[in-house]
Design a protein around this motif. Structure first.
Motif, PDB file in Angstrom:
ATOM      1  N   ILE A 192      -9.353  -7.484   2.233  1.00 46.13           N
ATOM      2  CA  ILE A 192     -10.030  -7.150   3.498  1.00 46.13           C
ATOM      3  C   ILE A 192     -11.420  -8.074   3.342  1.00 46.13           C
ATOM      4  O   ILE A 192     -11.858  -8.423   1.974  1.00 46.13           O
ATOM      5  CB  ILE A 192     -10.152  -5.724   3.348  1.00 46.13           C
ATOM      6  CG1 ILE A 192     -10.876  -5.243   4.740  1.00 46.13           C
ATOM      7  CG2 ILE A 192     -11.340  -5.175   2.084  1.00 46.13           C
ATOM      8  CD1 ILE A 192     -10.969  -3.734   4.896  1.00 46.13           C
ATOM      9  N   THR A 193     -12.053  -8.036   4.113  1.00 44.56           N
ATOM     10  CA  THR A 193     -13.472  -8.671   4.216  1.00 44.56           C
ATOM     11  C   THR A 193     -14.608  -8.058   4.673  1.00 44.56           C
ATOM     12  O   THR A 193     -14.206  -7.379   5.660  1.00 44.56           O
ATOM     13  CB  THR A 193     -13.518 -10.138   4.921  1.00 44.56           C
ATOM     14  OG1 THR A 193     -13.093 -10.021   6.197  1.00 44.56           O
ATOM     15  CG2 THR A 193     -12.339 -11.303   4.330  1.00 44.56           C
ATOM     16  N   PHE A 194     -15.624  -8.097   4.094  1.00 35.03           N
ATOM     17  CA  PHE A 194     -16.831  -7.353   4.859  1.00 35.03           C
ATOM     18  C   PHE A 194     -18.043  -8.528   4.915  1.00 35.03           C
ATOM     19  O   PHE A 194     -18.091  -9.299   4.207  1.00 35.03           O
ATOM     20  CB  PHE A 194     -17.448  -6.484   3.747  1.00 35.03           C
ATOM     21  CG  PHE A 194     -16.423  -5.168   3.743  1.00 35.03           C
ATOM     22  CD1 PHE A 194     -16.826  -3.950   4.534  1.00 35.03           C
ATOM     23  CD2 PHE A 194     -15.575  -4.936   2.863  1.00 35.03           C
ATOM     24  CE1 PHE A 194     -16.104  -2.710   4.288  1.00 35.03           C
ATOM     25  CE2 PHE A 194     -14.832  -4.008   2.474  1.00 35.03           C
ATOM     26  CZ  PHE A 194     -15.175  -2.638   3.449  1.00 35.03           C
ATOM     27  N   ILE A 240     -14.913   0.834   9.644  1.00 35.96           N
ATOM     28  CA  ILE A 240     -14.386   1.212  10.853  1.00 35.96           C
ATOM     29  C   ILE A 240     -13.788  -0.166  11.229  1.00 35.96           C
ATOM     30  O   ILE A 240     -14.748  -1.048  11.701  1.00 35.96           O
ATOM     31  CB  ILE A 240     -15.257   1.988  11.855  1.00 35.96           C
ATOM     32  CG1 ILE A 240     -15.646   3.388  11.223  1.00 35.96           C
ATOM     33  CG2 ILE A 240     -14.766   2.151  12.843  1.00 35.96           C
ATOM     34  CD1 ILE A 240     -16.859   4.153  11.693  1.00 35.96           C
ATOM     35  N   ARG A 241     -12.629  -0.225  11.597  1.00 33.92           N
ATOM     36  CA  ARG A 241     -11.817  -1.343  12.071  1.00 33.92           C
ATOM     37  C   ARG A 241     -11.127  -1.119  13.101  1.00 33.92           C
ATOM     38  O   ARG A 241     -10.512   0.031  13.340  1.00 33.92           O
ATOM     39  CB  ARG A 241     -11.267  -1.899  10.723  1.00 33.92           C
ATOM     40  CG  ARG A 241     -11.831  -2.322   9.618  1.00 33.92           C
ATOM     41  CD  ARG A 241     -13.119  -3.235   9.790  1.00 33.92           C
ATOM     42  NE  ARG A 241     -13.695  -3.272   8.822  1.00 33.92           N
ATOM     43  CZ  ARG A 241     -13.796  -4.281   7.787  1.00 33.92           C
ATOM     44  NH1 ARG A 241     -12.985  -5.428   8.098  1.00 33.92           N
ATOM     45  NH2 ARG A 241     -14.473  -4.451   6.869  1.00 33.92           N
ATOM     46  N   ASP A 242     -10.599  -2.154  14.000  1.00 36.25           N
ATOM     47  CA  ASP A 242      -9.848  -2.037  14.972  1.00 36.25           C
ATOM     48  C   ASP A 242      -8.207  -2.224  14.287  1.00 36.25           C
ATOM     49  O   ASP A 242      -8.266  -2.534  13.296  1.00 36.25           O
ATOM     50  CB  ASP A 242      -9.963  -3.120  16.100  1.00 36.25           C
ATOM     51  CG  ASP A 242      -9.731  -4.444  15.845  1.00 36.25           C
ATOM     52  OD1 ASP A 242      -9.077  -4.619  14.509  1.00 36.25           O
ATOM     53  OD2 ASP A 242      -9.732  -5.573  16.417  1.00 36.25           O
ATOM     54  N   GLN A 262     -21.795   7.827   5.811  1.00 34.67           N
ATOM     55  CA  GLN A 262     -20.779   7.187   4.764  1.00 34.67           C
ATOM     56  C   GLN A 262     -20.747   5.707   4.875  1.00 34.67           C
ATOM     57  O   GLN A 262     -20.280   5.230   4.189  1.00 34.67           O
ATOM     58  CB  GLN A 262     -19.303   7.837   5.273  1.00 34.67           C
ATOM     59  CG  GLN A 262     -19.042   9.161   4.915  1.00 34.67           C
ATOM     60  CD  GLN A 262     -17.652   9.654   5.412  1.00 34.67           C
ATOM     61  OE1 GLN A 262     -17.341   9.611   6.575  1.00 34.67           O
ATOM     62  NE2 GLN A 262     -17.045  10.398   4.611  1.00 34.67           N
ATOM     63  N   GLU A 263     -21.544   5.187   6.023  1.00 37.45           N
ATOM     64  CA  GLU A 263     -21.741   3.854   6.248  1.00 37.45           C
ATOM     65  C   GLU A 263     -23.390   3.546   5.917  1.00 37.45           C
ATOM     66  O   GLU A 263     -23.683   2.508   5.813  1.00 37.45           O
ATOM     67  CB  GLU A 263     -21.699   3.606   7.660  1.00 37.45           C
ATOM     68  CG  GLU A 263     -20.444   3.453   8.165  1.00 37.45           C
ATOM     69  CD  GLU A 263     -19.727   2.095   8.107  1.00 37.45           C
ATOM     70  OE1 GLU A 263     -20.240   1.085   7.308  1.00 37.45           O
ATOM     71  OE2 GLU A 263     -18.598   1.989   9.005  1.00 37.45           O
ATOM     72  N   ASN A 264     -23.995   4.581   5.328  1.00 34.04           N
ATOM     73  CA  ASN A 264     -25.442   4.262   4.761  1.00 34.04           C
ATOM     74  C   ASN A 264     -26.124   3.945   5.958  1.00 34.04           C
ATOM     75  O   ASN A 264     -27.189   2.912   5.736  1.00 34.04           O
ATOM     76  CB  ASN A 264     -25.504   3.614   3.337  1.00 34.04           C
ATOM     77  CG  ASN A 264     -26.755   3.706   3.101  1.00 34.04           C
ATOM     78  OD1 ASN A 264     -27.448   4.598   2.847  1.00 34.04           O
ATOM     79  ND2 ASN A 264     -27.268   2.267   2.432  1.00 34.04           N
ATOM     80  N   GLU A 287     -27.290   3.204  15.268  1.00 40.03           N
ATOM     81  CA  GLU A 287     -27.281   1.884  14.443  1.00 40.03           C
ATOM     82  C   GLU A 287     -25.732   1.479  14.336  1.00 40.03           C
ATOM     83  O   GLU A 287     -25.246   0.318  14.485  1.00 40.03           O
ATOM     84  CB  GLU A 287     -27.793   1.932  13.387  1.00 40.03           C
ATOM     85  CG  GLU A 287     -27.956   0.576  12.351  1.00 40.03           C
ATOM     86  CD  GLU A 287     -28.374   0.640  11.042  1.00 40.03           C
ATOM     87  OE1 GLU A 287     -28.639  -0.238  10.287  1.00 40.03           O
ATOM     88  OE2 GLU A 287     -29.024   1.907  10.511  1.00 40.03           O
ATOM     89  N   LEU A 288     -25.037   2.356  13.813  1.00 40.73           N
ATOM     90  CA  LEU A 288     -23.602   2.290  13.692  1.00 40.73           C
ATOM     91  C   LEU A 288     -22.948   1.861  14.992  1.00 40.73           C
ATOM     92  O   LEU A 288     -21.872   0.930  14.937  1.00 40.73           O
ATOM     93  CB  LEU A 288     -22.961   3.369  12.968  1.00 40.73           C
ATOM     94  CG  LEU A 288     -21.457   3.280  12.697  1.00 40.73           C
ATOM     95  CD1 LEU A 288     -21.133   2.301  12.018  1.00 40.73           C
ATOM     96  CD2 LEU A 288     -20.936   4.648  12.231  1.00 40.73           C
ATOM     97  N   LYS A 289     -23.063   2.743  15.840  1.00 44.36           N
ATOM     98  CA  LYS A 289     -22.222   2.509  17.323  1.00 44.36           C
ATOM     99  C   LYS A 289     -22.752   1.072  17.873  1.00 44.36           C
ATOM    100  O   LYS A 289     -21.902   0.589  18.419  1.00 44.36           O
ATOM    101  CB  LYS A 289     -22.907   3.615  18.395  1.00 44.36           C
ATOM    102  CG  LYS A 289     -22.007   4.985  17.960  1.00 44.36           C
ATOM    103  CD  LYS A 289     -22.374   5.903  18.916  1.00 44.36           C
ATOM    104  CE  LYS A 289     -21.510   7.274  18.884  1.00 44.36           C
ATOM    105  NZ  LYS A 289     -21.692   8.201  19.839  1.00 44.36           N
TER     106      LYS A 289
HETATM  107  C1  LIG Z   1     -15.975  -8.974   7.940  1.00 49.00           C
HETATM  108  C2  LIG Z   1     -14.829  -8.650   8.882  1.00 49.00           C
HETATM  109  O1  LIG Z   1     -13.799  -9.343   8.935  1.00 49.00           O
HETATM  110  N1  LIG Z   1     -15.061  -7.485   9.823  1.00 49.00           N
HETATM  111  C3  LIG Z   1     -15.950  -6.631   9.488  1.00 49.00           C
HETATM  112  C4  LIG Z   1     -15.751  -5.536  10.423  1.00 49.00           C
HETATM  113  C5  LIG Z   1     -16.635  -4.497  10.054  1.00 49.00           C
HETATM  114  N2  LIG Z   1     -17.556  -4.462   8.947  1.00 49.00           N
HETATM  115  C6  LIG Z   1     -18.329  -3.256   8.664  1.00 49.00           C
HETATM  116  O2  LIG Z   1     -17.420  -2.053   8.969  1.00 49.00           O
HETATM  117  C7  LIG Z   1     -18.235  -1.114   9.340  1.00 49.00           C
HETATM  118  C8  LIG Z   1     -17.795  -0.232  10.667  1.00 49.00           C
HETATM  119  O3  LIG Z   1     -17.264  -1.699  11.551  1.00 49.00           O
HETATM  120  C9  LIG Z   1     -19.720  -1.591   9.580  1.00 49.00           C
HETATM  121  O4  LIG Z   1     -20.255  -1.289   8.140  1.00 49.00           O
HETATM  122  C10 LIG Z   1     -19.118  -3.105   9.916  1.00 49.00           C
HETATM  123  O5  LIG Z   1     -20.464  -4.072   9.632  1.00 49.00           O
HETATM  124  C11 LIG Z   1     -17.246  -5.482   8.115  1.00 49.00           C
HETATM  125  O6  LIG Z   1     -18.196  -5.619   7.187  1.00 49.00           O
HETATM  126  N3  LIG Z   1     -16.743  -6.486   8.355  1.00 49.00           N
END
Ligand SMILES: CC(=O)Nc1ccn([C@@H]2O[C@H](CO)[C@@H](O)[C@H]2O)c(=O)n1
Length: 102
Positions: A4-6, A23-25, A71-73, A78-80
């Motif tokens: 997974i990437t962030f 939170i992902r699709d 939980q997202e800090n 901001e989250l929405k």
């Molecule tokens: C890198 C990638 O492929 N995709 C995403 C998609 C989401 N997110 C984070 O998840 C939470 C809810 O969506 C928020 O914190 C987002 O910023 C992320 O870091 N990377």
């Protein structure tokens, strides 16, 4: 091996265990409780930790709560807004709850 990437701006929060959900699709939510994920940054592909999935829970954007945001800090508005920016066309998501593997 599952990956997974962030976005890299979340690395510090994840490593400090301040961020414990993402939170992902549906296309990014092909995980199950117990899975170990290899985690890297989206921008550079830099590996930075392993996470274990605790649960996968469907959620509508409008049903997100301040607990999700905590939980997202971050704060709920901001989250929405963030989710709207990342996923402009979607309303239906999955909460991936995770723990840092040490
Ligand atoms: C890198 C990638 O492929 N995709 C995403 C998609 C989401 N997110 C984070 O998840 C939470 C809810 O969506 C928020 O914190 C987002 O910023 C992320 O870091 N990377």
């Amino acid at each position: 091996m599952q990956k997974i990437t962030f976005f890299k701006r979340f690395v510090d929060d994840i490593l400090a265990e301040r961020k414990t959900i993402t939170i992902r699709d549906a296309s990014e939510a092909n995980v199950s409780a117990g899975d170990i994920l290899e985690v890297s940054t989206l921008e550079e592909g830099r590996w930075f930790c392993r996470l274990q999935v605790l649960s996968l829970t469907p959620v509508n954007l409008e049903d997100l709560t301040p607990l999700h945001a905590a939980q997202e800090n971050m704060g709920l508005p901001e989250l929405k807004q963030l989710i709207r920016e990342i996923y402009p066309q979607q309303d239906y998501f999955y909460v991936i709850h995770f723990v840092l593997v040490k």
